[in-house]
Design an enzyme around this catalytic site. Structure first.
Site, PDB file in Angstrom:
ATOM      1  N   GLY A 158      38.966  36.237  13.006  1.00  0.00           N
ATOM      2  CA  GLY A 158      38.989  35.573  11.702  1.00  0.00           C
ATOM      3  C   GLY A 158      37.762  34.687  11.589  1.00  0.00           C
ATOM      4  N   ARG A 159      37.885  33.644  10.766  1.00  0.00           N
ATOM      5  CA  ARG A 159      36.731  32.751  10.557  1.00  0.00           C
ATOM      6  C   ARG A 159      36.211  32.161  11.866  1.00  0.00           C
ATOM      7  NH1 ARG A 159      39.551  31.126   5.480  1.00  0.00           N
ATOM      8  NH2 ARG A 159      41.125  30.405   6.928  1.00  0.00           N
ATOM      9  N   ILE A 160      37.148  31.643  12.693  1.00  0.00           N
ATOM     10  CA  ILE A 160      36.703  30.956  13.914  1.00  0.00           C
ATOM     11  C   ILE A 160      36.195  31.977  14.943  1.00  0.00           C
ATOM     12  CG2 ILE A 160      37.388  29.397  15.792  1.00  0.00           C
ATOM     13  CD1 ILE A 160      39.476  28.191  13.817  1.00  0.00           C
ATOM     14  N   THR A 238      41.763  28.090  22.250  1.00  0.00           N
ATOM     15  CA  THR A 238      41.729  27.002  21.261  1.00  0.00           C
ATOM     16  C   THR A 238      42.645  27.366  20.086  1.00  0.00           C
ATOM     17  OG1 THR A 238      39.772  28.005  20.275  1.00  0.00           O
ATOM     18  CG2 THR A 238      39.382  26.150  21.757  1.00  0.00           C
ATOM     19  N   ARG A 240      46.708  28.577  19.836  1.00  0.00           N
ATOM     20  CA  ARG A 240      47.976  27.875  19.991  1.00  0.00           C
ATOM     21  C   ARG A 240      48.458  28.086  21.411  1.00  0.00           C
ATOM     22  NH1 ARG A 240      46.778  25.316  16.291  1.00  0.00           N
ATOM     23  NH2 ARG A 240      47.853  24.978  14.306  1.00  0.00           N
ATOM     24  N   GLU A 269      53.130  20.807  24.217  1.00  0.00           N
ATOM     25  CA  GLU A 269      52.155  19.718  24.090  1.00  0.00           C
ATOM     26  C   GLU A 269      52.923  18.435  23.828  1.00  0.00           C
ATOM     27  OE1 GLU A 269      49.207  20.636  21.116  1.00  0.00           O
ATOM     28  OE2 GLU A 269      48.694  22.497  22.113  1.00  0.00           O
ATOM     29  N   HIS A 288      44.209  19.265  22.678  1.00  0.00           N
ATOM     30  CA  HIS A 288      44.223  19.813  21.321  1.00  0.00           C
ATOM     31  C   HIS A 288      43.265  19.038  20.401  1.00  0.00           C
ATOM     32  CE1 HIS A 288      46.922  22.350  18.449  1.00  0.00           C
ATOM     33  NE2 HIS A 288      45.674  22.294  18.022  1.00  0.00           N
ATOM     34  N   ALA A 290      40.067  20.547  19.438  1.00  0.00           N
ATOM     35  CA  ALA A 290      38.959  21.432  19.053  1.00  0.00           C
ATOM     36  C   ALA A 290      38.409  21.132  17.658  1.00  0.00           C
ATOM     37  CB  ALA A 290      39.370  22.888  19.162  1.00  0.00           C
TER      38      ALA A 290
END
Ligand code: DGY
Length: 331
Positions: A158-160, A238, A240, A269, A288, A290
Site C-alpha cells: 500500500g502507501r507505506i 511496523t 500491527r 502492547e 509503536h 513509527a
C-alpha cells in the site's frame, strides 16, 4: 444560542488542533498518560456527539451502541482502525474517520531505521558502550549484515509499502512484494516484483510488513513462515503486532532461525516487562512510534479534528474509513 456539541478526546492532542476543536465544541480531554478503560469509555460515550480516539481504545459494538443516537462521528488519530468495530458504526450511520497519507513517509523512514538498526546491531552496540564496554576497533567487533544490494520483501504494497520500496531503490536492492492484488503500475514505477508469499519468505534477506490488520492477517508470520525464511533474514514489523505470532518470533530469534528483527508493534502492547524477547540482543524494539514525527503527529491531530467538525455538521467527513455511510440506504 444553540448548545455546543460535546466531544470526548481519549488522549491529549496537539494544542493547535485542540484549540480549533474547542472554538466550536465543548471538549473533554482524557488527562491520563494511559488510555481510558472500556468502563470509562462506556460512561463517557453516553453524552457525546463526537469521539476522537486512539488505536489503544476498544471501540466495540457495545461502546458504539451506548453512544447511539447522540454520537455523530468517530475520528481515529491513526491510519489503522482495527480497534474500532467499523461495521457496527456503519450500521448506525456513524462515519469513522482516520488519517491516511499523512504518516506514510514518516512510517517508512522508521521501518528503515529498524531495518538498519537490526541489521547493523545498533541497539546491542549502544548497550555495550553505555555499560562501559567500548571494545577497541577489531575486524570482527559487532559485525552485522550488509543491507546495500540485498533482497527486500515487502508484504502489503500500500502507501507505506511503496514508500519503503522507494527508499530501497537508493540501496540498489532487489524488491519483491506480496499483496492481495498485483500492482502493475508500481511494478513499472518502482521495479518491484510480485511473488507468492512463500517465495517472498524464501528469497528475502529483509522482510518488512505493511499490511492492514484484519482477522485473516492474525499470525500470518507464524512458526511455519519463520521456517521458510533464510537464516540471515531480518524481519521488520511496523504494521500491527498481531500479524506476527509472538511466541514464534521469540523462538525464531532465540534459536537464530532468523538473524534479527526490528519491531515497532507487538501483541500485546505494551510488551510485558518480563517477556523473554527483552533478553535477546538480536531484536530492536520500539514502543509503536513509527508515525511519531512531530509535524506528522500535528497533521494527524488536525485531520482528526477536521473529521470531527465535519461529522458534527452532518457533512461528509474528509478522511473516511466507511464511505458506505453516505450511500443511500436500500428500501
Ligand atoms: C497508525 O496510524 O495506524 C499507526 O499504527 C500509528 O500511527
Amino acid at each position: 444560542m444553540a448548545n455546543k456539541s460535546q466531544v470526548f478526546i481519549t488522549r491529549a492532542i496537539h494544542p493547535e488542533a485542540l484549540e480549533k476543536l474547542a472554538a466550536e465544541t465543548e471538549v473533554e480531554v482524557w488527562p491520563e498518560a494511559y488510555p481510558p478503560s472500556k468502563d470509562v469509555l462506556l460512561q463517557k460515550i453516553g453524552s457525546v456527539n463526537g469521539l476522537l480516539t486512539m488505536l489503544t481504545d476498544p471501540i466495540d459494538e457495545e461502546v458504539i451502541a451506548r453512544g447511539t443516537p447522540a454520537l455523530k462521528v468517530i475520528a481515529q488519530l491513526a491510519v489503522g482502525y482495527d480497534n474500532i468495530d467499523v461495521a457496527a458504526a456503519t450500521r448506525r450511520g456513524i462515519p469513522v474517520g482516520h488519517t491516511p497519507g499523512v504518516l506514510t513517509e514518516t512510517t517508512a523512514d522508521f521501518a528503515w531505521a529498524l531495518m538498519m538498526a537490526a541489521a547493523r546491531r545498533v541497539g546491542e552496540a549502544e548497550r555495550e558502550v553505555r555499560s562501559g564496554l567500548w571494545q577497541p576497533w577489531g575486524p570482527d567487533v559487532l559485525t552485522g549484515l550488509d543491507v546495500y544490494g540485498k533482497t527486500l520483501g515487502i508484504i502489503g504494497l500500500g502507501r507505506i509499502g511503496k514508500a519503503v520500496a522507494r527508499r530501497a531503490r537508493g540501496f540498489s536492492m532487489r524488491i519483491l512484494y506480496n499483496n492481495a492484488t498485483r500492482d502493475l503500475e508500481a511494478e513499472e514505477e518502482l521495479g518491484v516484483e510480485f511473488v507468492t508469499f512463500d517465495r517472498l519468505l524464501a528469497q528475502s534477506d529483509f522482510i518488512s510488513l505493511h499490511l492492514y490488520y484484519s482477522p485473516e492477517a492474525r499470525h500470518l508470520i507464524n512458526r511455519s513462515a519463520f521456517e521458510q525464511m533464510k537464516p540471515n533474514a531480518v524481519l521488520v514489523n511496523t504494521a500491527r503486532g498481531a500479524v506476527v505470532d509472538p511466541e514464534a518470533l521469540t523462538w525464531a530469534l532465540q534459536t537464530r532461525r532468523i538473524a534479527a528483527a526490528g519491531i515497532d508493534v507487538f501483541d500485546p502492547e505494551p510488551i510485558p516487562p518480563n517477556h523473554p524477547l527483552l533478553e535477546l540482543e538480536n531484536v530492536v524494539i520500539a514502543p509503536h512510534i513509527a508515525s511519531a514525527g512531530i509535524e506528522t503527529r500535528q497533521k494527524m491531530a488536525m485531520m482528526s479534528v477536521e473529521n470531527i467538525l465535519a461529522g458534527l455538521k452532518g457533512a461528509p467527513i474528509p478522511y473516511c474509513a466507511n464511505p458506505q455511510v453516505y450511500e443511500p440506504r436500500g428500501t
